[in-house]
Design a protein around this motif. Structure first.
Motif, mmCIF file in Angstrom:
data_model
loop_
_atom_site.group_PDB
_atom_site.id
_atom_site.type_symbol
_atom_site.label_atom_id
_atom_site.label_comp_id
_atom_site.label_asym_id
_atom_site.label_seq_id
_atom_site.Cartn_x
_atom_site.Cartn_y
_atom_site.Cartn_z
ATOM 1 N N GLN A 61 0.862 -1.186 0.000
ATOM 2 C CA GLN A 61 0.000 0.000 0.000
ATOM 3 C C GLN A 61 0.897 1.234 0.000
ATOM 4 O O GLN A 61 1.814 1.324 0.820
ATOM 5 N N ILE A 62 0.627 2.153 -0.915
ATOM 6 C CA ILE A 62 1.427 3.370 -1.009
ATOM 7 C C ILE A 62 0.571 4.547 -0.530
ATOM 8 O O ILE A 62 -0.588 4.703 -0.960
ATOM 9 N N TYR A 63 1.110 5.338 0.380
ATOM 10 C CA TYR A 63 0.396 6.502 0.915
ATOM 11 C C TYR A 63 1.280 7.742 0.757
ATOM 12 O O TYR A 63 2.475 7.656 0.518
ATOM 13 N N ARG A 64 0.619 8.879 0.997
ATOM 14 C CA ARG A 64 1.405 10.105 1.052
ATOM 15 C C ARG A 64 2.158 10.135 2.388
ATOM 16 O O ARG A 64 1.641 9.646 3.398
ATOM 17 N N GLN A 65 3.353 10.723 2.355
ATOM 18 C CA GLN A 65 4.176 10.848 3.566
ATOM 19 C C GLN A 65 3.348 11.464 4.696
ATOM 20 O O GLN A 65 2.671 12.482 4.478
ATOM 21 N N GLY A 66 3.367 10.869 5.849
ATOM 22 C CA GLY A 66 2.652 11.416 6.998
ATOM 23 C C GLY A 66 1.346 10.709 7.282
ATOM 24 O O GLY A 66 0.812 10.800 8.387
ATOM 25 N N TYR A 67 0.840 9.954 6.315
ATOM 26 C CA TYR A 67 -0.461 9.282 6.465
ATOM 27 C C TYR A 67 -0.480 8.345 7.669
ATOM 28 O O TYR A 67 -1.439 8.295 8.423
ATOM 29 N N LEU A 68 0.629 7.623 7.829
ATOM 30 C CA LEU A 68 0.655 6.588 8.856
ATOM 31 C C LEU A 68 0.951 7.144 10.239
ATOM 32 O O LEU A 68 0.612 6.520 11.238
ATOM 33 N N THR A 69 1.609 8.312 10.284
ATOM 34 C CA THR A 69 2.048 8.811 11.582
ATOM 35 C C THR A 69 1.278 10.040 12.047
ATOM 36 O O THR A 69 1.039 10.203 13.240
ATOM 37 N N ALA A 70 0.868 10.918 11.098
ATOM 38 C CA ALA A 70 0.241 12.182 11.505
ATOM 39 C C ALA A 70 -1.178 11.953 12.015
ATOM 40 O O ALA A 70 -1.850 11.010 11.604
#
Lengths: 240, 404
Positions: free
Chosen positions: B58-67
């Motif tokens: 799964q590819i997300y924009r940077q920050g999706y998983l942590t913000a």
């Protein structure tokens, strides 16, 4: 006089029975010379088998020294004793003690394999000895396919094939009928004559005792008499 | 010669050896069947997890998983065209699929329920074979206001094909929005809790409902699951070289349920394996002990004629190892045949807890399982001979010769 194959100096053997020390042999001094056909005689419990076990390196003395073929083997390790048994001593048992899953040929071959003898020589020597004991036709048969006399012949071939200096036989005829026993005795006698290998028997059998060159009578763990049959070797001498 | 003696002795007491071999064969067969069943379940669950929900990557924009995002799709991907083109260039990649997951209320005018929505590219979603169609049809490209419902939710809402339902959710700006969708089909994934809440709509409909053109994530489907880590490493490199602010996760990072199942099954497998191990050890040790007891005089004879203790030890160890070898080979054959027969018989199992559909009992005969079952037989039989063989080698010759 020939060289001694066995020399025992003050050999004692005792067993522990619970907390009690039971003496089996007490201070045996004995010398057996090369080529002898000797018998250890005596009543049950006199120490015949114990003495034979010590001479055969199957057991160790409690005290005294034991020389085999000029070598002091008293303090030898168990592995060293196994090597000595494999190379210098042949055994013949009352119950034949062949390996049931091996054929007559393989039973005779086994000591040579332990000794690392090459295949060609091994086969030659096994065939020679099976032939010598009259069992060449039964070479591929297993012990349970052989009669008692035939089994003992295989055992004799197995004892002889590694060219020992000494063959020890514990009641070799006790499990055979008298006719077969006589044949086995004849065979052993002939081998002794032809090879000059020393034979020592532990026996009750009067036939063996009467044909032995030397009769060592044991009583209560001591040598009661040591006689040489000079009708066979030149007269009877009472040694003790 | 030792090997010859050992081998022939196995056939000396046939009944005893047969019983020991049966124990070994049953042990090895049991391990193959249970191991194969376990592997099949792992494989099935893994592939279902990947296809149903997660994709391989799964590819997300940077920050999706942590913000800690305040609004939906705050960390969504804007323009996936370039990313998609680059990723799909990799020959190991089968396809990519854009998705948005969202929640809200679904209503038929009389009743409202909460839903878990997935907005999909219909053609791509069909290729993923992520669900089983129960009634109606799948979503189609070019549609905007069509909807598929999970079986449980469809029943709960009491809808028929062609009915309209209203979806209400929060837009990316934080306001509430509603839109009518026409029911075209119902589906089931097998997981009851999910089917009771799930809906699927086309991505274009979700764009309108959520008032956005962003997607939440790009799913990457691979041709082979085994390539997952390698492909992720390459995609990361590619993204870094182009300064694309992306982050990604593999299916394994996301599949907590799968890992729990693997853990439980491996625990059970280990427990059963231990029981089999103990049974085999005791059985073989008993056989060797009995052999030694019966052959004490023979051992004495072998030692008397010059056999060293180490060889006696080796002889009985060999007997154990040969029993293990024969048992292992027979177990391998029996396990493979029974496994194939089970697969051929197509035995249906009831649904597992939390699932609504049963499944066929399948045994996956992987070389690894076959070899480890064979090794279990060989190793345990050999190990269990060590002590009896040691005892045999320590026998006193004189006592052994006098043994009746």
């Amino acid at each position: 006089m020939t060289d001694s194959v066995i020399r025992l100096q003050g050999v004692r053997k005792s067993y522990r029975l619970g907390k009690v020390e039971v003496p089996a042999l007490g201070g045996i001094d004995l010398e057996i010379e090369s080529g002898e056909f000797g018998a250890l005689a005596g009543p049950s419990g006199s120490g015949k088998t114990t003495l034979l076990n010590l001479i055969g390196c199957l057991d160790k003395p409690t005290a005294g020294r034991l020389f085999l073929d000029g070598l002091d083997i008293t303090d030898s390790s168990l592995d060293k004793l196994a090597d000595i048994r494999g190379s210098k001593i042949g055994f013949i048992f009352q119950t034949f003690n062949l390996i049931p899953v091996l054929s007559a040929f393989e039973n005779v071959e086994y000591p040579l394999l332990l000794g690392g003898v090459g295949r060609k020589e091994r086969h030659e020597r096994v065939n020679e000895w099976l032939d010598n004991v009259g069992l060449a036709p039964q070479a591929n048969q297993r012990p349970d396919q052989l009669s008692g006399g035939q089994r003992q012949r295989v055992a004799i071939a197995r004892a002889m094939v590694s060219r020992p200096v000494l063959v020890l036989a514990d009641e070799p005829t006790a499990n055979l009928d008298s006719e077969t026993a006589a044949q086995i005795l004849d065979l052993l006698h002939r081998i002794n004559r032809e090879t000059s290998v020393t034979f020592l028997f532990a026996t009750h059998d009067p036939a063996i005792i009467s044909r032995a060159h030397r009769r060592i009578r044991l009583r209560d763990g001591h040598i009661a008499a040591d006689e040489r049959n000079h009708q066979l070797t030149g007269g009877v001498v009472h040694a003790s | 010669m030792l090997a010859k003696i050992a081998f022939r002795n196995i056939f000396r007491n046939r009944r005893r050896s047969l019983i020991t071999l049966l124990v070994l064969v049953m042990g090895a067969t049991g391990m193959i069947l249970f191991g194969g069943y376990k592997e099949m379940n792992f494989w099935g669950l893994r592939e279902t997890t990947i296809r149903n929900r997660l994709g391989h990557l799964q590819i997300y924009r940077q920050g999706y998983l942590t913000a800690d995002s305040q609004k939906p799709l705050e960390y969504g991907l804007d323009d996936i065209g370039q990313i998609r083109t680059e990723v799909e260039k990799d020959p190991r990649v089968a396809m990519t699929a854009a998705q948005i997951t969202f929640m809200g209320l679904i209503s038929n005018g009389e009743k409202s329920e909460t839903f878990l929505g997935t907005a999909v590219e219909p053609t791509k979603d069909r290729q993923m074979r992520s669900q089983r169609l129960e009634t109606g049809r799948e979503l189609n490209d070019g549609e905007m206001d069509t909807i598929m419902l999970g079986r449980g939710l469809a029943r709960s809402m009491n809808v028929k094909l062609g009915d309209y339902l209203t979806l209400m959710t929060t837009t990316v700006t934080g306001s509430l929005n509603g839109m009518d969708f026409r029911v075209v089909g119902t589906f089931m994934t097998g997981v009851k809790e999910y089917d009771d809440r799930a809906i699927k709509v086309p991505l274009s409909g979700a764009y309108y409902l959520l008032n956005t053109k962003k997607i939440e994530k790009l799913l990457v489907m691979l041709k082979q699951t085994e390539d997952t880590e390698a492909v992720m490493a390459d995609v990361k490199l590619m993204a870094a070289s182009r300064n694309w602010p992306l982050e990604m996760r593999t299916w394994s990072d996301l599949a907590t349920f799968y890992h729990q199942v693997v853990l439980i099954f491996n625990g059970i497998f280990g427990f059963i394996g231990t029981i089999v191990f103990v049974i085999v050890v005791l059985s073989v040790a008993n056989t060797i002990m009995m052999n030694i007891f019966e052959r004490t005089r023979e051992i004495g004879t072998l030692m008397a004629i010059g056999t060293k203790r180490k060889r006696i030890w080796t002889l009985f160890l060999l007997e154990g190892a040969m029993l293990g070898l024969i048992g292992g080979i027979l177990g391998l054959i029996a396990g493979a045949i029974i496994g194939q027969l089970i697969n051929y018989a197509n035995i249906q199992l009831p649904p597992p807890p939390g699932y609504t559909a049963g499944y066929a009992l399948r045994i996956l005969l992987r070389p690894g399982i076959l070899m480890s079952s064979f090794a279990l037989s060989l190793v345990t039989a050999t190990l269990s001979s060590i002590y009896p063989a040691f005892k045999a080698s320590r026998l006193n010759i004189v006592d052994a010769l006098g043994h009746i």
